[in-house]
Scaffold this motif. Sequence first.
Motif, PDB file in Angstrom:
ATOM      1  N   VAL A  77      -1.680   5.096  -9.180  1.00 11.55           N
ATOM      2  CA  VAL A  77      -2.242   3.794  -8.791  1.00 11.55           C
ATOM      3  C   VAL A  77      -1.673   3.487  -7.408  1.00 11.55           C
ATOM      4  N   VAL A  78      -2.430   3.785  -6.359  1.00  2.64           N
ATOM      5  CA  VAL A  78      -1.905   3.823  -4.994  1.00  2.64           C
ATOM      6  C   VAL A  78      -2.239   2.539  -4.251  1.00  2.64           C
ATOM      7  N   GLY A  79      -1.225   1.949  -3.610  1.00  2.49           N
ATOM      8  CA  GLY A  79      -1.423   0.752  -2.807  1.00  2.49           C
ATOM      9  C   GLY A  79      -1.868   1.064  -1.400  1.00  2.49           C
ATOM     10  N   ASN A  80      -2.853   1.928  -1.287  1.00  2.00           N
ATOM     11  CA  ASN A  80      -3.430   2.306  -0.007  1.00  2.00           C
ATOM     12  C   ASN A  80      -4.845   2.770  -0.278  1.00  2.00           C
ATOM     13  N   LEU A  81      -5.646   2.919   0.753  1.00  2.00           N
ATOM     14  CA  LEU A  81      -6.993   3.456   0.613  1.00  2.00           C
ATOM     15  C   LEU A  81      -7.153   4.628   1.564  1.00  2.00           C
ATOM     16  N   ARG A  96      -5.057  -6.349  10.469  1.00  2.00           N
ATOM     17  CA  ARG A  96      -4.765  -5.106   9.749  1.00  2.00           C
ATOM     18  C   ARG A  96      -3.699  -5.346   8.682  1.00  2.00           C
ATOM     19  N   ARG A  97      -2.691  -6.134   9.026  1.00  2.00           N
ATOM     20  CA  ARG A  97      -1.641  -6.416   8.047  1.00  2.00           C
ATOM     21  C   ARG A  97      -2.192  -7.178   6.842  1.00  2.00           C
ATOM     22  N   LEU A  98      -3.122  -8.086   7.086  1.00  2.85           N
ATOM     23  CA  LEU A  98      -3.750  -8.806   5.975  1.00  2.85           C
ATOM     24  C   LEU A  98      -4.482  -7.838   5.054  1.00  2.85           C
ATOM     25  N   CYS A  99      -5.273  -6.943   5.632  1.00  4.78           N
ATOM     26  CA  CYS A  99      -6.028  -5.975   4.819  1.00  4.78           C
ATOM     27  C   CYS A  99      -5.085  -5.052   4.053  1.00  4.78           C
ATOM     28  N   CYS A 100      -4.048  -4.552   4.711  1.00  8.21           N
ATOM     29  CA  CYS A 100      -3.097  -3.667   4.047  1.00  8.21           C
ATOM     30  C   CYS A 100      -2.353  -4.399   2.932  1.00  8.21           C
ATOM     31  N   GLY A 101      -2.070  -5.688   3.146  1.00 11.89           N
ATOM     32  CA  GLY A 101      -1.430  -6.466   2.098  1.00 11.89           C
ATOM     33  C   GLY A 101      -2.301  -6.607   0.875  1.00 11.89           C
ATOM     34  N   VAL A 102      -3.601  -6.813   1.072  1.00  2.08           N
ATOM     35  CA  VAL A 102      -4.534  -6.894  -0.053  1.00  2.08           C
ATOM     36  C   VAL A 102      -4.551  -5.582  -0.835  1.00  2.08           C
ATOM     37  N   VAL A 103      -4.591  -4.471  -0.099  1.00  4.74           N
ATOM     38  CA  VAL A 103      -4.633  -3.156  -0.741  1.00  4.74           C
ATOM     39  C   VAL A 103      -3.325  -2.869  -1.489  1.00  4.74           C
ATOM     40  N   ALA A 104      -2.187  -3.180  -0.865  1.00  8.25           N
ATOM     41  CA  ALA A 104      -0.895  -2.916  -1.496  1.00  8.25           C
ATOM     42  C   ALA A 104      -0.685  -3.790  -2.720  1.00  8.25           C
ATOM     43  N   ASP A 105      -1.013  -5.075  -2.604  1.00 10.84           N
ATOM     44  CA  ASP A 105      -0.788  -6.003  -3.716  1.00 10.84           C
ATOM     45  C   ASP A 105      -1.750  -5.764  -4.871  1.00 10.84           C
ATOM     46  N   ASN A 106      -2.825  -5.007  -4.629  1.00 11.65           N
ATOM     47  CA  ASN A 106      -3.765  -4.665  -5.688  1.00 11.65           C
ATOM     48  C   ASN A 106      -3.080  -3.920  -6.837  1.00 11.65           C
ATOM     49  N   VAL A 107      -2.029  -3.158  -6.532  1.00 10.46           N
ATOM     50  CA  VAL A 107      -1.294  -2.435  -7.584  1.00 10.46           C
ATOM     51  C   VAL A 107      -0.707  -3.422  -8.590  1.00 10.46           C
ATOM     52  N   ASP A 108      -0.067  -4.480  -8.097  1.00  6.36           N
ATOM     53  CA  ASP A 108       0.516  -5.479  -8.985  1.00  6.36           C
ATOM     54  C   ASP A 108      -0.563  -6.293  -9.696  1.00  6.36           C
ATOM     55  N   GLU A 109      -1.678  -6.531  -9.012  1.00  8.22           N
ATOM     56  CA  GLU A 109      -2.789  -7.244  -9.647  1.00  8.22           C
ATOM     57  C   GLU A 109      -3.301  -6.456 -10.853  1.00  8.22           C
ATOM     58  N   LEU A 110      -3.463  -5.150 -10.665  1.00  9.35           N
ATOM     59  CA  LEU A 110      -3.948  -4.307 -11.766  1.00  9.35           C
ATOM     60  C   LEU A 110      -2.955  -4.329 -12.927  1.00  9.35           C
ATOM     61  N   GLY A 144       5.126  11.545  10.933  1.00 10.73           N
ATOM     62  CA  GLY A 144       3.893  11.098  11.582  1.00 10.73           C
ATOM     63  C   GLY A 144       3.051  10.235  10.662  1.00 10.73           C
ATOM     64  N   TYR A 145       3.021  10.601   9.383  1.00  8.82           N
ATOM     65  CA  TYR A 145       2.243   9.808   8.419  1.00  8.82           C
ATOM     66  C   TYR A 145       2.874   8.435   8.212  1.00  8.82           C
ATOM     67  N   LEU A 146       4.206   8.373   8.174  1.00  6.49           N
ATOM     68  CA  LEU A 146       4.880   7.087   8.037  1.00  6.49           C
ATOM     69  C   LEU A 146       4.561   6.184   9.233  1.00  6.49           C
ATOM     70  N   GLN A 147       4.576   6.742  10.429  1.00  9.03           N
ATOM     71  CA  GLN A 147       4.229   5.942  11.600  1.00  9.03           C
ATOM     72  C   GLN A 147       2.794   5.457  11.514  1.00  9.03           C
ATOM     73  N   HIS A 148       1.917   6.318  11.003  1.00  7.60           N
ATOM     74  CA  HIS A 148       0.520   5.923  10.805  1.00  7.60           C
ATOM     75  C   HIS A 148       0.412   4.741   9.848  1.00  7.60           C
ATOM     76  N   LEU A 149       1.156   4.771   8.739  1.00  2.00           N
ATOM     77  CA  LEU A 149       1.118   3.667   7.774  1.00  2.00           C
ATOM     78  C   LEU A 149       1.589   2.364   8.412  1.00  2.00           C
ATOM     79  N   HIS A 150       2.656   2.438   9.203  1.00  2.00           N
ATOM     80  CA  HIS A 150       3.159   1.232   9.860  1.00  2.00           C
ATOM     81  C   HIS A 150       2.170   0.735  10.918  1.00  2.00           C
ATOM     82  N   ASP A 151       1.609   1.646  11.710  1.00  2.00           N
ATOM     83  CA  ASP A 151       0.634   1.256  12.727  1.00  2.00           C
ATOM     84  C   ASP A 151      -0.614   0.644  12.078  1.00  2.00           C
ATOM     85  N   LEU A 152      -0.961   1.161  10.916  1.00  2.00           N
ATOM     86  CA  LEU A 152      -2.133   0.658  10.205  1.00  2.00           C
ATOM     87  C   LEU A 152      -1.934  -0.789   9.785  1.00  2.00           C
ATOM     88  N   GLY A 153      -0.691  -1.134   9.446  1.00  2.00           N
ATOM     89  CA  GLY A 153      -0.423  -2.505   9.029  1.00  2.00           C
ATOM     90  C   GLY A 153       0.345  -2.633   7.733  1.00  2.00           C
TER      91      GLY A 153
END
Length: 469
Positions: A77-81, A96-110, A144-153
Motif C-alpha cells: 500500500v504505497v503512499g506514492n503514484l 506539488r507538496r499538496l498533491c504528494c500529501g494527498v497521495v501519502a496520507d491516502n495510506v492512513d485513510e485506507l 537519485g530516486y530520493l532526490q526525485h521524491l523530495h523534488d516532486l514534493g
Amino acid sequence: MHNDALCNFWTSTLGERPPARPRLTAHLQADVAIVGAGFTGLWTAYYLKRLSPALNIVVLEAERVGHGASGRNGGWVVGNLAGLERHIGGLSLDERRLCCGVVADNVDELGGVLAREGIDADFHKGGAIYAAARYRDQVAIQRGYLQHLHDLGHRETDCCWLDAGQLAEKARFRDGYGGIYHRQVATVNPARLVTGLAECAERLGVTIHEHSRAEILERRKVSTGEGSVEAPTIVCATEGYADGFHDFKRHVLPVQSLVVATEPLSESVWQEIGMAERPAFSDASRLINYGHRTADGRIVFGARGSYRLGARSKADQAIGEAAMRMRRDLLVDLLPALEGVRITHGWGGSLGLSRNFRPHAILDRRHGLATAGGYAGEGVAASHLFGRTLADMILERDTELARMPWAFADASHRQLIKRWEIEPLRWLAAQAITFSYAGEEALMRRGKPLPLIKPALQRMNDYFASVIE
C-alpha cells in the motif's frame, strides 16, 4: 499446481469460500453500473454508497470477486503514484507538496476505513525500504530516486536516507550499502481486503453479480451474455483485464507480474534477517522486485514478469517452476540467510500499464462512461484514492480530490490516454527493453567501471523508462 487457491498464498488464507454470487440473468436499471469487482470497482461503489445511500449500484464481475490483480498482488500500500510527476511536474512547489500529501496520507485513510468497517486484512504500516543491497552502483540510483521524491514534493520526514548501519537495523541484506526509508507505506493481505470490501459494499446495499462477463460496453449500457444493466454512468474498472473491450485495450495493456511465498521462517532465521518492523522492501533493479514479511512469518516476494504478444491477459494464476525458481534465486541473492528456503506458493497475473505511465480517473459525462487505472503495479493504494475520486466526480462534488490533476471530468479516455503501438512493434519493443535492463543489471553485477558502456546503457534505459513509463 493449477488450482488458483493452491497457487495463490493470499487465497489460501481465506478458508472455504462461500458459493458464487448470482449471475446477471435479467435486464436491469441502475444509477451506476460498475464493470469489475476488484479494488477500483469496489472502492468506487463503497464511496458512492457512503456519500449517497439511495443510489442503486450494480457491480458485474466476470469471475469471482478479486479474481484479477486485486486478489493476487504483492500486498504493498504505497503512499506514492507511479507516474505522478507527469501530472504535477509543471506545478509550483506548494502545489506539488499538496498533491504528494494527498497521495501519502491516502495510506492512513485506507487503513482507517478498514478499522472502521471491521475488515481484517492484516493491514500493517511498517514503511518501505528501497535498498542499495546487491551492487554498489545502486547507491547512486537510490540517492537519485530520493532526490526525485523530495523534488516532486514528498515530505522529507516521510522519505529519508538510511546509511549502511541504519539499514542493517531495519533489515540485513547481502550487501546493505544504504537505501531509502519511505514511512508512508503499509502492507495488506489483498485477498482478505478485496473479499472484505465486497461484503462491506453489499451490507451498504450494493448488488454484485459474479460470473457475469461484460461483453459490450456502450453508451449508458453494459451487456453480458445473459442480461444487461442500463445506467446513466458506467464505470469500466477492469485495468489489466480490458482486452475484451476493443477500444479500452488500445490504451491500457496487460503486463504480467509474478509472485512467490516462502514457508513460514523460523525465529532464528528472522533474527538473521531482521525486519522486526515488517517493512516492505525492494532494491534498485529496473526489473522491479518487491517483498514483505507477512503476518504469519513468511516472505511474499515478486518481480515484474513479461508482456504477452497480442496484449493477452493471464487468465489463470499458476506459474511455472522456472518462474518460481528465478524469484527464489533473486530473493536469496538479497537475503542469503534464506538459502535452502522452501517456496510453497507461486502465482501471477496481469496489471494495467497505460502508454504514458500516467494514472488517471476519468469521467466522460457526455457518453456516461467513467474509468480509472494506469496504476503500473501500485494499485492497492491508488485504487482507493481513485475510487474516492471517481465517486466525488460522479456525484459532482467540488472536493479537493475532484480538483487533483489526475482527475478529469467531462473528458474521454480516447483524448487523455495515448494509444499503444500496433503489434508486433510493442512486443518487439518490450523484448528490447527487457534485454537492455538485464544487460545493465549484468554490468552492475560485474562491479567494473566500464566508463563508456555502462553510462551509455544507463542513459538508454533512462530513455526507455521515460518513454514507456
